[in-house]
Design an enzyme around this catalytic site. Structure first.
Site, PDB file in Angstrom:
ATOM      1  NE  ARG A  29      -4.895  -1.270  16.146  1.00 44.53           N
ATOM      2  CZ  ARG A  29      -5.123  -1.951  17.268  1.00 44.53           C
ATOM      3  NH1 ARG A  29      -5.772  -1.388  18.282  1.00 44.53           N
ATOM      4  NH2 ARG A  29      -4.707  -3.201  17.396  1.00 44.53           N
ATOM      5  CE  LYS A  71     -12.678 -10.558   7.976  1.00 39.05           C
ATOM      6  NZ  LYS A  71     -12.137 -11.364   9.096  1.00 39.05           N
ATOM      7  CD  GLU A 108       0.130  -3.618  16.627  1.00 40.79           C
ATOM      8  OE1 GLU A 108       0.506  -4.631  17.212  1.00 40.79           O
ATOM      9  OE2 GLU A 108      -1.010  -3.147  16.751  1.00 40.79           O
ATOM     10  CG  ASP A 166      13.868 -11.589   0.009  1.00 40.18           C
ATOM     11  OD1 ASP A 166      13.771 -11.299   1.221  1.00 40.18           O
ATOM     12  OD2 ASP A 166      13.103 -12.383  -0.563  1.00 40.18           O
ATOM     13  CG  LEU A 218       8.083   2.109   2.477  1.00 39.01           C
ATOM     14  CD1 LEU A 218       7.028   2.665   1.528  1.00 39.01           C
ATOM     15  CD2 LEU A 218       8.081   2.898   3.782  1.00 39.01           C
ATOM     16  CG  HIS A 236      -0.820   4.663   7.181  1.00 43.90           C
ATOM     17  ND1 HIS A 236       0.015   4.458   8.261  1.00 43.90           N
ATOM     18  CD2 HIS A 236      -0.168   4.181   6.101  1.00 43.90           C
ATOM     19  CE1 HIS A 236       1.133   3.895   7.851  1.00 43.90           C
ATOM     20  NE2 HIS A 236       1.042   3.707   6.549  1.00 43.90           N
ATOM     21  CB  ALA A 275       7.490  -5.083   7.252  1.00 46.80           C
ATOM     22  CE1 TYR A 332       4.618  -5.295  11.331  1.00 49.76           C
ATOM     23  CE2 TYR A 332       3.471  -4.238  13.154  1.00 49.76           C
ATOM     24  CZ  TYR A 332       4.036  -4.171  11.895  1.00 49.76           C
ATOM     25  OH  TYR A 332       4.010  -2.988  11.198  1.00 49.76           O
ATOM     26  CD  GLN A 391      -2.348   1.479   2.759  1.00 50.59           C
ATOM     27  OE1 GLN A 391      -3.548   1.383   2.768  1.00 50.59           O
ATOM     28  NE2 GLN A 391      -1.644   1.700   3.866  1.00 50.59           N
ATOM     29  CB  SER A 446       4.517  -0.095  13.583  1.00 48.48           C
ATOM     30  OG  SER A 446       3.229  -0.416  14.031  1.00 48.48           O
TER      31      SER A 446
HETATM   32  P1  NAP Z   1       2.054  -3.949   2.993  1.00 50.16           P
HETATM   33  O1  NAP Z   1       1.003  -3.426   2.049  1.00 50.16           O
HETATM   34  O2  NAP Z   1       1.778  -5.216   3.722  1.00 50.16           O
HETATM   35  O3  NAP Z   1       3.414  -4.109   2.154  1.00 50.16           O
HETATM   36  C1  NAP Z   1       4.484  -4.840   2.665  1.00 50.16           C
HETATM   37  C2  NAP Z   1       5.555  -4.925   1.601  1.00 50.16           C
HETATM   38  O4  NAP Z   1       6.667  -5.672   2.105  1.00 50.16           O
HETATM   39  C3  NAP Z   1       5.126  -5.618   0.308  1.00 50.16           C
HETATM   40  O5  NAP Z   1       5.578  -4.864  -0.787  1.00 50.16           O
HETATM   41  C4  NAP Z   1       5.866  -6.948   0.357  1.00 50.16           C
HETATM   42  O6  NAP Z   1       6.189  -7.441  -0.921  1.00 50.16           O
HETATM   43  C5  NAP Z   1       7.132  -6.530   1.060  1.00 50.16           C
HETATM   44  N1  NAP Z   1       7.912  -7.647   1.620  1.00 50.16           N
HETATM   45  C6  NAP Z   1       7.485  -8.599   2.473  1.00 50.16           C
HETATM   46  N2  NAP Z   1       8.501  -9.441   2.762  1.00 50.16           N
HETATM   47  C7  NAP Z   1       9.587  -9.014   2.072  1.00 50.16           C
HETATM   48  C8  NAP Z   1      10.915  -9.443   1.952  1.00 50.16           C
HETATM   49  N3  NAP Z   1      11.359 -10.548   2.572  1.00 50.16           N
HETATM   50  N4  NAP Z   1      11.766  -8.746   1.170  1.00 50.16           N
HETATM   51  C9  NAP Z   1      11.341  -7.656   0.491  1.00 50.16           C
HETATM   52  N5  NAP Z   1      10.064  -7.203   0.537  1.00 50.16           N
HETATM   53  C10 NAP Z   1       9.211  -7.869   1.333  1.00 50.16           C
HETATM   54  O7  NAP Z   1       2.425  -2.846   4.071  1.00 50.16           O
HETATM   55  P2  NAP Z   1       2.062  -1.269   4.120  1.00 50.16           P
HETATM   56  O8  NAP Z   1       0.736  -1.105   4.774  1.00 50.16           O
HETATM   57  O9  NAP Z   1       2.323  -0.669   2.803  1.00 50.16           O
HETATM   58  O10 NAP Z   1       3.125  -0.754   5.199  1.00 50.16           O
HETATM   59  C11 NAP Z   1       4.427  -0.352   4.796  1.00 50.16           C
HETATM   60  C12 NAP Z   1       5.363  -0.465   5.994  1.00 50.16           C
HETATM   61  O11 NAP Z   1       4.901   0.372   7.051  1.00 50.16           O
HETATM   62  C13 NAP Z   1       5.479  -1.847   6.608  1.00 50.16           C
HETATM   63  O12 NAP Z   1       6.801  -1.984   7.082  1.00 50.16           O
HETATM   64  C14 NAP Z   1       4.525  -1.825   7.778  1.00 50.16           C
HETATM   65  O13 NAP Z   1       4.922  -2.757   8.761  1.00 50.16           O
HETATM   66  C15 NAP Z   1       4.708  -0.388   8.236  1.00 50.16           C
HETATM   67  N6  NAP Z   1       3.554   0.229   8.894  1.00 50.16           N
HETATM   68  C16 NAP Z   1       2.344   0.219   8.291  1.00 50.16           C
HETATM   69  C17 NAP Z   1       1.273   0.862   8.895  1.00 50.16           C
HETATM   70  C18 NAP Z   1      -0.085   0.889   8.244  1.00 50.16           C
HETATM   71  O14 NAP Z   1      -1.049   1.218   8.947  1.00 50.16           O
HETATM   72  N7  NAP Z   1      -0.194   0.614   6.958  1.00 50.16           N
HETATM   73  C19 NAP Z   1       1.472   1.528  10.117  1.00 50.16           C
HETATM   74  C20 NAP Z   1       2.738   1.531  10.687  1.00 50.16           C
HETATM   75  C21 NAP Z   1       3.785   0.896  10.067  1.00 50.16           C
HETATM   76  P3  NAP Z   1       5.464  -8.700  -1.655  1.00 50.16           P
HETATM   77  O15 NAP Z   1       4.584  -8.104  -2.695  1.00 50.16           O
HETATM   78  O16 NAP Z   1       6.604  -9.427  -2.223  1.00 50.16           O
HETATM   79  O17 NAP Z   1       4.717  -9.466  -0.604  1.00 50.16           O
HETATM   80  O1  G4F Z   2      -6.372  -3.950  10.654  1.00 47.92           O
HETATM   81  P1  G4F Z   2      -5.558  -4.695  11.633  1.00 47.92           P
HETATM   82  O2  G4F Z   2      -5.155  -6.082  11.276  1.00 47.92           O
HETATM   83  O3  G4F Z   2      -4.325  -3.759  11.973  1.00 47.92           O
HETATM   84  P2  G4F Z   2      -3.283  -3.700  13.200  1.00 47.92           P
HETATM   85  O4  G4F Z   2      -3.172  -4.985  13.895  1.00 47.92           O
HETATM   86  O5  G4F Z   2      -3.638  -2.510  14.009  1.00 47.92           O
HETATM   87  O6  G4F Z   2      -1.915  -3.465  12.429  1.00 47.92           O
HETATM   88  C1  G4F Z   2      -1.803  -2.512  11.367  1.00 47.92           C
HETATM   89  O7  G4F Z   2      -1.446  -1.257  11.903  1.00 47.92           O
HETATM   90  C2  G4F Z   2      -0.145  -1.230  12.526  1.00 47.92           C
HETATM   91  C3  G4F Z   2       0.055   0.207  13.068  1.00 47.92           C
HETATM   92  O8  G4F Z   2      -0.465   0.290  14.366  1.00 47.92           O
HETATM   93  C4  G4F Z   2       0.895  -1.596  11.505  1.00 47.92           C
HETATM   94  F1  G4F Z   2       2.129  -1.504  12.056  1.00 47.92           F
HETATM   95  C5  G4F Z   2       0.629  -3.002  10.986  1.00 47.92           C
HETATM   96  O9  G4F Z   2       1.576  -3.326   9.966  1.00 47.92           O
HETATM   97  C6  G4F Z   2      -0.765  -3.041  10.370  1.00 47.92           C
HETATM   98  O10 G4F Z   2      -0.772  -2.222   9.227  1.00 47.92           O
HETATM   99  O11 G4F Z   2      -6.362  -4.805  13.036  1.00 47.92           O
HETATM  100  C7  G4F Z   2      -6.882  -3.660  13.681  1.00 47.92           C
HETATM  101  C8  G4F Z   2      -7.776  -4.093  14.840  1.00 47.92           C
HETATM  102  C9  G4F Z   2      -7.131  -5.095  15.817  1.00 47.92           C
HETATM  103  O12 G4F Z   2      -7.402  -4.702  17.123  1.00 47.92           O
HETATM  104  C10 G4F Z   2      -7.835  -6.411  15.523  1.00 47.92           C
HETATM  105  O13 G4F Z   2      -7.930  -7.283  16.636  1.00 47.92           O
HETATM  106  O14 G4F Z   2      -8.917  -4.757  14.309  1.00 47.92           O
HETATM  107  C11 G4F Z   2      -9.192  -5.892  15.105  1.00 47.92           C
HETATM  108  N1  G4F Z   2      -9.968  -6.855  14.306  1.00 47.92           N
HETATM  109  C12 G4F Z   2     -11.222  -7.294  14.603  1.00 47.92           C
HETATM  110  N2  G4F Z   2     -11.631  -8.187  13.705  1.00 47.92           N
HETATM  111  C13 G4F Z   2      -9.575  -7.473  13.184  1.00 47.92           C
HETATM  112  C14 G4F Z   2     -10.626  -8.308  12.796  1.00 47.92           C
HETATM  113  N3  G4F Z   2      -8.430  -7.360  12.461  1.00 47.92           N
HETATM  114  C15 G4F Z   2      -8.338  -8.098  11.315  1.00 47.92           C
HETATM  115  N4  G4F Z   2      -7.233  -7.984  10.558  1.00 47.92           N
HETATM  116  N5  G4F Z   2      -9.340  -8.941  10.906  1.00 47.92           N
HETATM  117  C16 G4F Z   2     -10.506  -9.089  11.611  1.00 47.92           C
HETATM  118  O15 G4F Z   2     -11.392  -9.849  11.226  1.00 47.92           O
END
Ligand code: NAP
Ligand code: G4F
Length: 324
Positions: free
Chosen positions: A218, A193, A128, A56, A78, A180, A80, A150, A12, A126
């Protein structure tokens, strides 16, 4: 021309960040893993100007040669294993990619001459890491108490980033981003979802939505806003760490109510909970104090919670109508 190397380009944030940097006139190189990654085609179609290169986070040599070859001015890590529930099933892999992967890329930057601060590094940390929160809202000084493998791996990534900055003088920043979301969010995360299910239920393609914990809260913002902050962090005179979030928290139940409301559906008739989706340890409540980012970066979110939910539901309705 400034060159940026982005790991996680197929995710994303990778796609939003690439779009943002291309708009600023950057050359953007995106790292893709695997021989036949299905999401590579998505990036090629959406962002043809992005150069894709193999690498990788599990493979040292690939990172060293990539950084040497690309000669980036800025590196955004980015990539992970980012889905929290997976981290309990694959804790080793999560530690290797999400934790040690950060060390590997920092080391590749150091070996390419990053010690003079010429290569600027952004680490995707994060909220988290705050886990069982010590105070609310959370800022850069709030103690970490991660609740999942994580979260633990992200703490390692955060501290090794700070350590390379302090040990070797690398220009390395850690962005502590709260949740986000967007229409590009992976369908396994709760917001997408929900919005996907709303669209499918509205169009008669799905009967119910099964969720886990509806009570957790959140701080949800729009991903497009958050990638601006990543870039802004790397434009400062010296590297630092920043919390990024909206300052507002909502429960999963509230997200459900608003999302079903957008489609004028009574959510209670369609949503069921399943205890098997409850996590071994939950993060109950996250809310950001992004005062520092506002003060130093001038960063502010532009999309409200209600606007975010609406734009995601509308995008999923459109996607279901066109491709469903
Ligand atoms: P995402 O959509 O799940 O994207 C994760 C990316 O990591 C994908 O491009 C995936 O590539 C790549 N990846 C996984 N394993 C890898 C490996 N071994 N080597 C190289 N690439 C690999 O995550 P996102 O939501 O864009 O988030 C970006 C980053 O911000 C992540 O580090 C996440 O933990 C962190 N973060 C996200 C949020 C959020 O709310 N979105 C909040 C805080 C922090 P493939 O296509 O190959 O699977
Ligand atoms: O959408 P989630 O899976 O996100 P979560 O666990 O907050 O993590 C995301 O945000 C983090 C930043 O704080 C990132 F670092 C991380 O990579 C990721 O992007 O779950 C959000 C909440 C949780 O409390 C979970 O228990 O939603 C609750 N939930 C309830 N039902 C569910 C569901 N989560 C998921 N994925 N699926 C469910 O059916």
């Amino acid at each position: 021309m400034t060159t940026a190397l982005i790991t996680g380009i197929t995710g994303q944030d990778g796609r939003y960040l690439a779009e943002h940097l291309l708009g600023l006139g950057y050359r953007v190189v995106g790292m893709v893993r695997g021989q036949d990654n299905p999401r590579r085609a998505l990036v090629e179609a959406e962002l043809p100007q992005v150069e894709l290169a193999q690498g990788d986070l599990l493979d040292n040599a690939s990172l060293i040669s990539l950084v040497r070859r690309v000669e980036p001015d800025e590196v955004y890590n980015l990539a992970a294993v980012s889905f929290v529930p997976i981290s309990w099933n694959q804790p080793d892999l999560t530690g290797e990619v999400t934790g040690l992967g950060v060390l590997r890329i920092l080391e590749a930057i150091r070996q390419a001459g990053g010690e003079d601060g010429r290569i600027r590094f952004y680490q995707a940390s994060s909220s988290e890491m705050f886990g069982r929160v010590a105070e609310s809202p959370q800022n850069e000084s709030t103690r970490f108490h991660p609740r999942s493998p994580y979260g633990v791996a992200k703490c390692y990534g955060h501290y090794i980033t700070v350590n390379y900055r302090e040990s070797y003088g690398l220009y390395a920043c850690s962005g502590i981003l709260f949740n986000h979301e967007s229409p590009r969010r992976g369908p396994e995360f709760v917001t997408r979802k929900i919005t996907r299910a709303v669209a499918r239920i509205k169009l008669g393609r799905q009967k119910e939505l099964v969720l886990g914990n509806l009570d957790s809260k959140r701080d949800w913002g729009f991903a497009g806003d958050y990638v601006r902050a990543m870039h802004q962090m790397l434009q400062q005179p010296s590297p630092d760490d920043y919390v990024i979030g909206t300052g507002e928290a909502h429960s999963v139940r509230k997200f459900v109510e608003v999302a079903f409301g957008v489609a004028e559906l009574p959510w209670e008739q369609f949503v069921r909970t399943d205890p098997s989706l409850i996590r071994p340890a939950e993060v109950d409540h996250l809310r950001a104090d992004a005062t520092k980012a506002q003060r130093i970066l001038g960063w502010l979110p532009t999309v409200t919670f209600e606007e975010l939910v609406r734009l995601m539901v509308e995008a999923d309705l459109e996607a279901e109508r066109v491709h469903g």
